[in-house]
Structures are given as C-alpha cells and as structure tokens.
Design an enzyme around this catalytic site. Structure first.
Site, PDB file in Angstrom:
ATOM      1  N   LYS A   1      49.440  70.822 135.845  1.00  0.00           N
ATOM      2  CA  LYS A   1      48.589  70.202 134.824  1.00  0.00           C
ATOM      3  C   LYS A   1      49.252  70.332 133.456  1.00  0.00           C
ATOM      4  O   LYS A   1      49.802  71.376 133.125  1.00  0.00           O
ATOM      5  CB  LYS A   1      47.214  70.885 134.855  1.00  0.00           C
ATOM      6  CG  LYS A   1      46.205  70.412 133.815  1.00  0.00           C
ATOM      7  CD  LYS A   1      44.887  71.157 134.015  1.00  0.00           C
ATOM      8  CE  LYS A   1      43.907  70.929 132.888  1.00  0.00           C
ATOM      9  NZ  LYS A   1      42.662  71.707 133.053  1.00  0.00           N
TER      10      LYS A   1
ATOM     11  N   LYS B   1      47.896  66.619 137.173  1.00  0.00           N
ATOM     12  CA  LYS B   1      46.692  66.392 136.367  1.00  0.00           C
ATOM     13  C   LYS B   1      47.071  66.275 134.897  1.00  0.00           C
ATOM     14  O   LYS B   1      47.827  67.089 134.372  1.00  0.00           O
ATOM     15  CB  LYS B   1      45.684  67.523 136.558  1.00  0.00           C
ATOM     16  CG  LYS B   1      44.436  67.377 135.663  1.00  0.00           C
ATOM     17  CD  LYS B   1      43.414  68.468 135.911  1.00  0.00           C
ATOM     18  CE  LYS B   1      42.277  68.403 134.891  1.00  0.00           C
ATOM     19  NZ  LYS B   1      41.245  69.435 135.116  1.00  0.00           N
TER      20      LYS B   1
ATOM     21  N   ASP C   1      41.297  76.036 137.601  1.00  0.00           N
ATOM     22  CA  ASP C   1      42.319  75.598 136.647  1.00  0.00           C
ATOM     23  C   ASP C   1      42.809  76.836 135.887  1.00  0.00           C
ATOM     24  O   ASP C   1      42.111  77.344 135.006  1.00  0.00           O
ATOM     25  CB  ASP C   1      41.741  74.585 135.654  1.00  0.00           C
ATOM     26  CG  ASP C   1      41.477  73.220 136.281  1.00  0.00           C
ATOM     27  OD1 ASP C   1      40.894  73.182 137.393  1.00  0.00           O
ATOM     28  OD2 ASP C   1      41.814  72.208 135.648  1.00  0.00           O
TER      29      ASP C   1
END
Length: 260
Positions: free
Chosen positions: A166, A205, A94
C-alpha cells in the site's frame, strides 16, 4: 461505463481514521459504506467490535490499522494489536512498516516485523496490507534510490506474507519549503512501480490523494485492486450520474495531489 458499479465500489476501503471522528461519526461512516456497498471500512482499533455490529450482514468487511500512522510500535505491540483486532472481528489489517529501520537498512528487522503481523492475521483468517508511506521515501535510503528502495520493500513484504502493498497512510505529511505540511499520497509512478515489483499473488492498494471517480478509475487502470478513500459518496454518486447520462467513464483521471 468502462467498469461496473460493483467493480469500482468493491475497490474502496472507506476510511474512518481521522483522529477527531467520534463514535457517532464512525457509525455514520459504516452506514454510508453499506449504502454504497464498498469493499470495507478501515477503522480505528478500538472501534472494530462496534463496526462488526454496525456492518453485520451487509457484505462490507471490517479493516483495522496497526502501528498507525508512523509504524514505530514494537513488533510485539503490532502483533498483539493485530491479535486483538482479529479477535474483535477484523477481516483485514493495514499495518505500517518501521520506516526508520528500513531507511537504516535493517532489512531483517523490517521483514520480521511484517511477518509477525502477517502470521498473526493469517492465523485468524484475516489479510494484511503493508503501508510504505512513499512520501517519506522520495530520497531513497540504505544506499538505494527511491525506486529501488520501494522495490526492495515489495520483495520483503511478499516474502513475509503480505496480501497487499500500500502506498500511503493518508497522514504522511512532509514539511514543504514554505514551512507548510502536505503530501502527494498515491501517485501513478508508485502504483505502476509497486505493481511491477510484486508477483500477481500480492495486490496493490492506493491511499491518499484519490478523491474523485476519475482518480479511482486511474488506480484500477494501473493495477490497483483497493483504494483508501474518504470521498466515497462523491465518487459513486458521480458514477451513477455518468451511467444515467450514457457516459463511458474513460476520462483522464489524476491522482497524487495530496489532500484529505
């Protein structure tokens, strides 16, 4: 229930990122992730190797943050941090975009920064989620409105090889009018926008402000496939409680309320 237990549990990246968490806290968090059979833990870079051991044979993946939480590391630092994490056993990465470069319109830099991490991770068989930190993007930038700016980031990330886009880190605190710091995190608007701005091969996400089962269901309804969460136990315990009571779990969830 509207979705199965596994449908929802396998959306959760159990977050173990608070700076005060000790190794004992991280180990306990990994054990909780195994208990609830979530998709992954998202853990600090130094603890990846330990997490691999704690999660061995469980089916729970190990995720690691890169350039976290502000995205300001040099590209080569992000790439090398990714290499170390993958060699230690991380399955997912991430990373945070360089927001200053993006807001300044240096799109070539932003794309190269994301691509360097994606290329390194993919070389090791790991997947990449790219964090925008949408709370910092409410006024847009580089001559673009907020929504167009996020669309541009989605396009760049997909071209650079991202597996997910995300919404947030969960730590994108913005100074409010009263002098306090808070954030919204994932919002319905942003999730829908990001889902519509990427092809089906790129997933979305949610992170930040999803703290209950109805919120998790809302993320799923909006097309999100993963959700960063610290309230994993409360969410999934509530699922079992509702399932036992014969409820369908189709309540009106709300997200984007901030908090940790």
């Amino acid at each position: 229930m509207k979705y199965s237990y596994s449908d929802l549990a396998k959306m959760i990246d159990h977050s173990l990122l608070h700076p005060t968490m000790t190794d004992a806290d991280l180990e306990a968090g990994c054990k909780l992730a195994v208990q609830y059979q979530v998709a992954s833990v998202c853990i600090k870079p130094y603890a990846v190797k330990q997490a691999v051991g704690w999660l061995s044979g469980s089916g729970v993946l190990v995720g690691c943050v890169i350039g976290f939480p502000h995205g300001n590391s040099a590209t080569e630092s992000k790439r090398y941090e990714t290499e170390l994490a993958c060699k230690d056993g991380a399955n997912e990465i991430d990373m945070v975009v360089n927001l200053g470069k993006a807001l300044g319109g240096d799109w070539n830099y932003v794309e190269a920064d994301v691509k360097a991490v994606c290329d390194e991770a993919h070389k090791h068989g790991a997947k990449v989620k790219v964090i925008f930190e949408n709370d910092y993007l409410t006024n847009g930038g580089a001559g673009l409105s907020s929504d167009d700016f996020k669309r541009k980031l989605c396009e760049i990330c997909e071209r650079a090889g991202a597996d997910w886009v995300k919404t947030s880190t969960g730590y994108g605190f913005v100074k409010q009018a009263d002098g306090s710091y808070n954030y919204k995190g994932a919002t319905e608007h942003d999730l829908a926008l990001m889902r519509a701005s990427c092809s089906p091969k790129v997933q979305v996400k949610a992170a930040g402000g999803v703290r209950d089962l109805d919120g998790l269901i809302k993320v799923r309804d909006l097309g999100g496939s993963r959700c960063g969460a610290t309230a994993t136990a409360a969410m999934m315990d509530d699922y079992r409680k509702r399932e036992a009571a014969g409820e369908n779990g189709a309540g009106g969830g709300k997200i984007g309320a901030g908090g940790y």
